[in-house]
Design an enzyme around this catalytic site. Structure first.
Site, PDB file in Angstrom:
ATOM      1  N   GLU A   1     -68.673 -28.523  66.322  1.00  0.00           N
ATOM      2  CA  GLU A   1     -67.473 -27.805  65.874  1.00  0.00           C
ATOM      3  C   GLU A   1     -67.744 -26.661  64.906  1.00  0.00           C
ATOM      4  O   GLU A   1     -66.975 -25.719  64.842  1.00  0.00           O
ATOM      5  CB  GLU A   1     -66.500 -28.790  65.213  1.00  0.00           C
ATOM      6  CG  GLU A   1     -65.878 -29.778  66.163  1.00  0.00           C
ATOM      7  CD  GLU A   1     -64.909 -29.131  67.135  1.00  0.00           C
ATOM      8  OE1 GLU A   1     -64.169 -28.229  66.726  1.00  0.00           O
ATOM      9  OE2 GLU A   1     -64.928 -29.513  68.318  1.00  0.00           O
TER      10      GLU A   1
ATOM     11  N   SER B   1     -19.611 -76.160  68.189  1.00  0.00           N
ATOM     12  CA  SER B   1     -19.929 -77.510  67.704  1.00  0.00           C
ATOM     13  C   SER B   1     -21.193 -77.589  66.855  1.00  0.00           C
ATOM     14  O   SER B   1     -21.520 -78.672  66.360  1.00  0.00           O
ATOM     15  CB  SER B   1     -20.084 -78.453  68.901  1.00  0.00           C
ATOM     16  OG  SER B   1     -18.861 -78.557  69.568  1.00  0.00           O
TER      17      SER B   1
END
Lengths: 764, 119
Positions: free
Chosen positions: A178, A456
């Protein structure tokens, strides 16, 4: 005006312009300089909090499915390799594993990496040996799977590496590929710019960039990606300033941590540390030369050279990098030859656990938000160790989908959604959670946010209040219509079968979920006392005192129901449900620990009576339709709201407590009762997660067990529950035959009691 | 066999069999209370002696994740909390331990003693 005077004015003007420009330039550079130093000296990146599953503990005699172990290893980003070369690797031969764990910072401190052999025989761990000394190990703990993170708006993620932990080959490789003049330029390389200019002019398009690593870093850290002259000038100036202030090593380390290397859904992968984990499941140091070259190659275009999407293109780029490394004498010809012959490597197609369990992450976030600011969770890099058991979670997901698919195969698509919460029965740890169908894809987390009538499921609270008020399990209750006056809202409840069952034993009324007996019991003990019981069980909100609450006309989320049943399951001890074990900093320092908090709210003996009845709901009551293994323990309660809008089941096995809800988001009726819907899912989940070795429960010393003929004892009318064996609080066993506050029955009881006394007198 | 009472008689007599699904639960055997998490328990005891309370607590919590019904482990956690002078927490843990003791008089006695010390 004379010429001399004119020149003077021009000179002064130019001087002013120059001074102004100089001052402005100075101010501008000072601002850029301050920006660079502020960012670079401080925290360069917002680090999201990382969320982990519970660490898997392995010990001899432990039940462990080898396939689930392997699945969990892969979830934790372990790579399968032979031989196992480095931390984070494993191999498997039949049911024998070699595992090389990674070091991890737990709340108790850092645990070193270990190599071990684990043998599983018939689903049970038979042996664990050290891979180094060969000695038998009695306990090992794996580093946990990373299951998600809390990101800020910009979904960047990275594992920050210190400069000393960066491999030399990576530094040299980046420089060679790079920015060859990196060590000698001042942040900007005129030579590189000139070279790029020539190359681009020749090609007639952009083929080469002239930016140094420093410029790339500046662009990523400080600037946007617009191609404007101003941005380019700023980039060059800031690169010069950065290079002036900081050592090359620091700049290189920042670059290696910052560079973009791919995308994982909404998450951007930044830095070589995370990319190494993401693509190869390895620490950077453990990468081969070829793998390192692959990542270096991706700097040019992480999407274009993505090894998963474009493997051929990626290999081509990798080989270019390897050639550069060889030509620059960074690697030898021999290493080059070996590296170009390598496949891409890594289990590149495997999916890891990143944000794999979003519903559970919602719960983690929910529990953390009272103690942590959002900023803490999104920027400080905290490590959050949770109680999620991936093996349980997978079983929940599979069982849920399979069961619903099977149910819908009979009825056709139902549009039914659902939620599941599973906790450890004695410790209150939330080990699995489902917020909806389709693998938690929806953003609506029903386990936390769907507040629905519980039907319930409320009844155990009513009956528990009755027990606390002096009823026994064989006390007779009247199951007949009850008309409530105007104050009661003109409400006329009915049983599910529309029948009245006359006098029934207390436990049968709950086992068979008789509404009328429940309402009479609740009114007898008092609504306020029932509400108090629900509150003590762990429901945090206020409940209006309407009689209809006795049949569950109160809305709760599955998580809230789970808290209530947790208190029942743990024998009357309230334990706040916990999703989190601990929070540490990224350096392993403990920030918060969420230890066992426990508070006795009910007598364990009293609760044991209730648990006994709930176990009979499963064996002979409303949940008997599910083919549970009768050698194992299960207890729970079905729940159905008005018009079949909600189907619930809540209960527990020996090891786990769980709640399942099914219903539609639009609140329309479903085809399911609690028994035909949620119970099926619950049963399937509980059977698959196991942890339920025996049908027997330990018994409190405060109970006595008595075989009673309930029907004869109480003069009850209903058939089918004569001789049975029931627990009683010591001293409440049936000396006194009838225990009820119903005046008629009380009279019968008193007569029977007198009769016993007179007979006793005769014998004495 | 526990006594059975019939109405109007007040006299106990044994019934031949009890229904299968309502068997009385067993009590914890005193000589079998150390299970697979025993190494963590032993480690916690050593750490407790060294007054490394937090580490001891973490070790016991790990043990309890593996053997959550072991009343002795809950008791050991109560001991740690007592040593840390967190007396109310110690009492709560004793109560939990006691609830799991079944007929183990030794464990019941240990818990009652510790609770008395913590009050």
């Amino acid at each position: 005006m004379k010429t001399g005077a004119y020149q003077k004015v021009v000179l002064i003007f130019l001087l002013v312009v120059c001074c102004g420009t100089g001052y402005w330039s100075y101010r501008y550079l000072a601002r850029l300089n301050a920006e660079i130093q502020e960012t670079f000296n401080g925290k360069k990146w917002d680090l999201p909090a990382i969320v982990y599953a519970r660490p898997l503990e392995i010990f001899p005699s432990m039940r462990l499915d080898p396939d689930l172990l392997e699945k969990e290893l892969q979830l934790a980003d372990y790579r399968k390799e032979t031989p196992v070369a480095a931390a984070g690797g494993y191999s498997r031969v039949k049911d024998n594993f070699q595992i090389f764990t990674r070091g991890f910072s737990f709340a108790s401190g850092f645990e070193e990496s270990v190599v071990m052999f684990v043998s599983i025989d018939g689903g049970v761990v038979s042996r664990i040996r050290s891979g180094v000394s060969g000695e038998e190990l009695d306990f090992v703990r794996l580093d946990p799977a990373r299951i998600g993170s809390f990101h800020p708006q910009v979904h960047e993620d990275r594992l920050v590496l210190e400069s000393i932990h960066i491999p030399k080959l990576l530094r040299l490789g980046l420089i060679a590929v790079e920015d060859r003049a990196f060590t000698s330029h001042y942040g900007v390389s005129p030579v590189a710019i000139g070279r790029a200019l020539v190359a681009n002019l020749k090609a007639g398009k952009m083929v080469q960039g002239g930016s140094t690593l420093t410029q790339q870093l500046v662009k990523n850290l400080f600037l946007d990606h617009r191609r404007t002259l101003k941005r380019k000038i700023n980039e060059a100036l800031m690169a010069l300033l950065l290079d002036y202030h900081y050592a090359k090593d620091e700049i290189m380390a920042a670059y290696i941590n910052e560079v973009f290397l791919g995308q994982d859904g909404a998450r951007a992968i930044h830095g070589f540390g995370l990319a190494s984990q993401f693509y190869f499941r390895k620490d950077l140091h453990d990468l081969s030369v070829g793998q390192l070259a692959t990542l270096i190659g991706m700097v040019k275009g992480a999407t274009y050279y993505n090894p998963r999407r474009h493997p051929a293109r990626c290999i081509g780029r990798r080989d270019v990098v390897l050639r550069v490394l060889r030509d620059e004498h960074i690697i030898s010809e021999f290493i080059y030859s070996a590296a170009v012959a390598e496949p891409l490597g890594g289990d590149v197609k495997q999916k890891n656990g990143f944000n794999r369990f979003p519903a559970y992450l919602d719960l983690v976030r929910f529990q953390l938000q009272s103690e942590y600011q959002r900023d803490d969770l999104q920027t400080r890099g905290l490590r959050i160790l949770t109680n999620l058991d991936p093996q349980v979670q997978w079983q929940i997901e599979d069982s849920f989908e399979d069961t619903l698919t099977r149910l819908e195969a009979k009825r056709g698509p139902t549009g039914v959604e659902g939620a599941v919460v599973i906790t450890k029965r004695e410790t209150g740890e939330v080990v699995g959670l489902l917020g909806g169908r389709g693998g938690n894809a929806s953003s609506f987390n029903r386990a936390l946010d769907a507040s629905r009538p519980i039907g319930s499921l409320i009844k155990p609270a009513v009956f528990l209040t009755g027990l606390a008020e002096g009823y026994t399990l064989s006390s007779p209750l009247l199951d007949s219509s009850v008309g409530l006056d105007k104050d009661g809202g003109g409400w006329s409840p009915e049983n599910y079968d529309k029948k009245e069952h006359g006098v029934v034993p207390f436990y049968i009324a709950l086992v068979r979920s008789y509404n009328l007996a429940t309402v009479r019991l609740g009114l007898d003990v008092g609504l306020e006392k029932v509400i108090e019981t629900v509150t003590r069980l762990g429901f945090p909100r206020q409940i209006p005192a309407y009689p209809s609450l006795l049949l569950g006309a109160v809305e709760m989320s599955p998580l809230e129901v789970s808290q209530i049943y947790q208190t029942i399951a743990s024998g009357g001890f309230y334990l706040p449900l916990r999703a989190i074990q601990s929070v540490t900093t990224q350096d392993g320092e403990l920030v918060t620990r969420y230890g066992l908090e426990i508070e006795q709210r009910f007598s364990p003996a009293l609760m044991e009576l209730l648990v006994h009845v709930l176990s009979r709901v499963v064996t002979e009551g409303t949940a008997r339709g599910y083919p549970f293994d009768r050698e194992k323990f299960y207890a729970g309660k079905t729940g159905t709201s008005d018009g079949l809008r909600d189907s619930w089941f809540a209960g527990f096995s020996n090891e786990y407590s769980g709640v399942v809800w099914l219903g539609r988001d639009d609140n329309r009726p479903t085809p399911f009762t609690g028994s035909s819907g949620a119970l099926r899912v619950w049963g399937s989940i509980m059977e698959s997660i196991g942890g339920n070795s025996s049908a027997l429960q330990s018994s409190s010393a405060g109970l006595v067990w008595v075989t009673v003929d309930v029907q004869k004892n109480n003069g009850t009318a209903a058939e089918g529950f004569g001789l049975t064996r029931l627990p009683y609080l010591r001293g409440t066993e049936p000396q006194q035959l009838l225990r009820t506050r119903d005046s008629g029955l009380q009279a019968i009881g008193n007569k029977a009691k007198d009769l016993i006394k007179s007979i006793n007198r005769l014998f004495n | 066999m526990a006594p059975v009472y019939e109405p109007g008689q007040g006299v106990a007599y044994p019934k031949p069999t009890a229904p299968k699904m309502t068997v009385e639960p067993p009590t914890i055997s005193r000589d079998r209370w150390l299970g697979p998490a025993a190494p963590l328990y032993r480690k916690a005891k050593i750490l407790l002696e060294k007054k490394a309370y937090r580490q001891a607590e973490l070790s016991m919590e790990r043990a309890l994740r593996i053997e959550p019904k072991n009343g002795y482990y809950w008791y050991t956690l109560a001991e740690i909390k007592h040593a840390e002078r967190q007396y109310s927490r110690s009492i709560q843990l004793c109560l939990k331990s006691k609830s799991l003791a079944g007929g183990d008089l030794n464990l019941i006695r240990l818990n009652e003693q510790l609770m008395a010390k913590s009050r």
